[in-house]
Scaffold this motif. Sequence first.
Motif, short mmCIF file in Angstrom:
data_model
loop_
_atom_site.label_atom_id
_atom_site.label_comp_id
_atom_site.label_asym_id
_atom_site.label_seq_id
_atom_site.Cartn_x
_atom_site.Cartn_y
_atom_site.Cartn_z
N ALA A 142 -9.79 7.30 -0.92
CA ALA A 142 -9.38 6.69 -2.20
C ALA A 142 -8.06 7.24 -2.72
O ALA A 142 -7.80 7.24 -3.93
N ARG A 143 -7.19 7.69 -1.82
CA ARG A 143 -5.91 8.25 -2.25
C ARG A 143 -4.73 7.29 -2.03
O ARG A 143 -3.58 7.68 -2.22
N VAL A 192 0.85 -1.19 0.00
CA VAL A 192 0.00 0.00 0.00
C VAL A 192 0.89 1.24 0.00
O VAL A 192 1.74 1.39 0.88
N THR A 193 0.69 2.09 -0.97
CA THR A 193 1.46 3.33 -1.07
C THR A 193 0.56 4.52 -0.81
O THR A 193 -0.54 4.61 -1.39
N LEU A 194 1.00 5.42 0.07
CA LEU A 194 0.16 6.55 0.44
C LEU A 194 1.01 7.75 0.83
O LEU A 194 2.20 7.65 1.08
N ASP A 195 0.36 8.88 0.91
CA ASP A 195 1.03 10.13 1.27
C ASP A 195 1.31 10.16 2.78
O ASP A 195 0.57 9.60 3.58
N TYR A 196 2.39 10.84 3.16
CA TYR A 196 2.76 10.94 4.57
C TYR A 196 1.62 11.53 5.42
O TYR A 196 1.45 11.15 6.58
N SER A 197 0.86 12.42 4.85
CA SER A 197 -0.20 13.07 5.62
C SER A 197 -1.29 12.10 6.05
O SER A 197 -2.07 12.38 6.96
N LEU A 198 -1.35 10.93 5.40
CA LEU A 198 -2.38 9.94 5.71
C LEU A 198 -1.90 8.86 6.68
O LEU A 198 -2.70 8.04 7.15
N LEU A 199 -0.61 8.85 6.98
CA LEU A 199 -0.04 7.73 7.72
C LEU A 199 -0.62 7.58 9.12
O LEU A 199 -0.97 6.48 9.54
N GLY A 200 -0.75 8.68 9.86
CA GLY A 200 -1.27 8.59 11.22
C GLY A 200 -2.66 8.00 11.26
O GLY A 200 -2.97 7.12 12.07
N ASP A 209 -10.33 -7.96 -0.75
CA ASP A 209 -11.34 -7.01 -1.21
C ASP A 209 -11.78 -6.08 -0.07
O ASP A 209 -11.97 -4.87 -0.28
N ALA A 210 -11.91 -6.64 1.14
CA ALA A 210 -12.28 -5.82 2.29
C ALA A 210 -11.18 -4.81 2.60
O ALA A 210 -11.47 -3.64 2.93
N LEU A 211 -9.93 -5.23 2.49
CA LEU A 211 -8.82 -4.32 2.74
C LEU A 211 -8.83 -3.16 1.74
O LEU A 211 -8.63 -2.00 2.12
N ARG A 212 -9.07 -3.46 0.47
CA ARG A 212 -9.13 -2.40 -0.53
C ARG A 212 -10.21 -1.38 -0.18
O ARG A 212 -9.99 -0.16 -0.25
N ALA A 213 -11.37 -1.88 0.24
CA ALA A 213 -12.47 -0.98 0.59
C ALA A 213 -12.13 -0.15 1.82
O ALA A 213 -12.45 1.05 1.89
N ASP A 224 9.62 8.89 -1.20
CA ASP A 224 8.80 10.03 -1.60
C ASP A 224 7.39 9.90 -1.03
O ASP A 224 6.72 10.89 -0.77
N ALA A 225 6.97 8.65 -0.88
CA ALA A 225 5.70 8.34 -0.23
C ALA A 225 5.97 7.20 0.76
O ALA A 225 7.08 6.67 0.82
#
Length: 214
Positions: free
Chosen positions: A195-196, A141-149, A183-187, A169-170
Amino acid sequence: MEIMQYRSLAGAGKDERIINKSRFVGQARPVESESEALAFIARVKDTHRDASAHAYGYIDGLAQNVQRFHDGGEPSGTAGMPILTCMLKQGLTRCVCVVTRWFGGIKLGAGGLARAFGGCAAAAVADAGIALWERSVRVRVTLDYSLLGRVENALAQTPYVREDTVFADAVTLQLLVRARQVDALRAQFADWTDARARVEAAPEAFFHPWPTDA
């Protein structure tokens, strides 16, 4: 029909005891095939060449219904069958248990031998623990630092295993997940991150031991 899960030992287990001067050592572990079970038995025999007997039982009920036991030179029915029975009673498959005996000079009788071999095997199985082996996959799973917490707080409430985190970078999380939960994890990640997040599941599935109560 593809097998999605089975009940087996969680890992390796061991028990050692002295009964009327005879030493018993039980070793149990999960295996993926009959050939792996036989290889483990051979290693135990090679390690303890000075022993009086190596009795064992193993089960592989997935590809084919294999149930084998051997008394290792002890009287018929006093060693191998009690070992096998302790695993069958737990509903286990894909596992092996070897109980090695060093004779101490005092005969135990048929009943005493069965209790000694069966008890040592049961204790080794208990030490190994029981798990539900399920088809599992690794998910990145790749995400922005602002979403990590926000994501970390949410992940703490899930059964997923967080194996690694890479900060570049992410943020990239590597998770171990039951295949049926992808599928549940994706949701969930879509909900947690609006959805970012990019969720990528590896195509290869494999059996992994999970707690039976999870």
